[in-house]
Enzyme design. Sequence first.
Site, short mmCIF file in Angstrom:
data_model
loop_
_atom_site.label_atom_id
_atom_site.label_comp_id
_atom_site.label_asym_id
_atom_site.label_seq_id
_atom_site.Cartn_x
_atom_site.Cartn_y
_atom_site.Cartn_z
N GLU A 1 0.81 -1.22 0.00
CA GLU A 1 0.00 0.00 0.00
C GLU A 1 0.84 1.27 0.00
O GLU A 1 0.78 2.08 0.91
CB GLU A 1 -0.96 -0.01 1.19
N ASN B 1 2.01 -5.19 -3.15
CA ASN B 1 0.59 -5.44 -2.90
C ASN B 1 -0.13 -4.13 -2.63
O ASN B 1 0.41 -3.23 -1.98
CB ASN B 1 0.47 -6.37 -1.67
N HIS C 1 -10.66 -5.84 -2.17
CA HIS C 1 -11.71 -5.63 -1.18
C HIS C 1 -12.86 -4.93 -1.90
O HIS C 1 -12.88 -3.70 -2.05
CB HIS C 1 -11.20 -4.78 -0.02
N GLU D 1 -6.43 -10.55 -1.21
CA GLU D 1 -7.22 -10.24 -0.01
C GLU D 1 -8.70 -10.10 -0.36
O GLU D 1 -9.36 -9.15 0.05
CB GLU D 1 -6.71 -8.96 0.65
N ASP E 1 -12.52 -10.00 -0.55
CA ASP E 1 -13.82 -10.09 0.12
C ASP E 1 -14.78 -9.17 -0.60
O ASP E 1 -14.38 -8.28 -1.36
CB ASP E 1 -13.74 -9.76 1.62
#
Length: 553
Positions: free
Chosen positions: A160, A201, A237, A266, A268
Amino acid sequence: MFVLSSSFTRVLALAGMSLAFLLPASSADASASLRTHAAAKGKFIGAALATSPLSNETSYRNIAATEFNQVTAENAMKWDATEPSQGQFNFSGADAIVNFATQNNQQVHGHTLVWHSQTPSWVQNLGASAMRQAMQNHISQVVGRYANNATVVSWDVVNEIFDENGGWRTSFWYNTLGQSFVADAFRAARAADPNARLCINDYNVEGINAKSTAMYNLVSSLRQQGVPVDCVGFQSHLAIQYGFPNDLQRNLQRFADLGVQVRITELDVRMQMPRDATKDATQATYYRNVVNACLAVTACAGVTIWGFTDKHSWVPDTFPGQGAALIYNESYQPKPAYNAVHDALAGGTTTDTTPPTTPGTPTSSNVTSNSAALTWAASTDSGGSGLAGYNIYREQGATDTLLAQSTTNSATLTGLSSTTEYQVYVRARDGAGNLSANSPPATFTTTSGPGGGGCTAAGTVQTQWSTGYVVQPVTVTNTGTSAITGWTVTFTLPAGHTLTGSWNADVTVSGQTVTAKNAGYNGNLAPNASTTFGFQVSRPNGNTQTPSGYTCA
């Protein structure tokens, strides 16, 4: 029976394979586990695991072992867990994850070495030389611990580092060391483990946008300089109310064309609560789309879901009013999203080439100076991939602008110009990315002047620690007598404080002044109605100030 050396097993894992791939080939049973179907496709299907439920909940442990062939430590490998005090390392949680994975023939992806969050204050307060040395030593110790372990095959080296506009995040890493910390971190990780796959990432890079393009340019530049960037992670996400990034597969492929591995790290898919069957169906389509995109790109190693049960999810605490983001519910029962992942892995990439039917003519209502509500007759989809949602376009000549996306047969357009005629049409899209024909157009004209009403804003400090804090909620309330169609909240950060994250608002920073504007889904407020957003800030160690003086317009 034969035995493979741990080093050879690790090489296979780095190539995206597992030991299971060397066994005699057979078609996976339709009711087999996710990991069985993923292995048959040469991919991994993973989950982020937390140490507490792994130790204390049998259902959690059993599902984690039987359904997934890759795991990521949710928090146990982060800096605050592994080196809370300088030179004092604690690997109890990390070792527990690695031991579990080893027992269950799973890969481990290390997360994360260099990040602006969950890094102890002693690191943040160092000068440039000492900070660089501390970073290199931390990487050497953490990566080096597992360098000869066949289970740990890859690492998120930096995490990030970009803002939403594609600029460098103004973290303590960047402010102290400049851009060079990224290359230094990768080189230190390669020195600690020459065989590990090293990844960069980030979030909100799933589609082709300013942020993902900044990532693309950086990866290209670093590799040209010989910096060992081996793979790129796309956090993913997602939220059903924001629309699906339909250029995900194309974006994965453009990174793959740089010569790197790509992976979904990651995943979701959250929703506004409460759950219902329609939301579950849309969520399932999103999960299916992500898996299919990875299956369609040879260099995509696999998909990791950020957790797997709604009982243990970061979403409700971070996004108030949202949740149900994972493939099992709170009682460890599989949801439609589980079936979507399972069927995508079992069936491979979609062969659906049938577009949805054409939507009905849009009808406009509640037209203001900068917004309008639209409804239309819903489309149907018979191709097998399911109806994913709708795109709303403005007719304006050779190039038509995408105004909005919706997962239902209605949408509220915001950010429109006053006293302007809009001619709009709608196209339905399915889970395979097929688009319907254009609906008949609708025409409306926005009114003059801004929407009526006034507003107030008040922030509450939810939690704080020595070097930072979270303000949540910041409550925005319409105090006027008529509806408002947008809001802007401003406040000032104390000197030395730096914004590190925000949610439910579009946030910009100039000096210490923060401007938060409504997102596309929470700008319309009836009289006395409220909405919320939140943000996180880092601050000098020992400074206890927090923002005050929120103003709303």
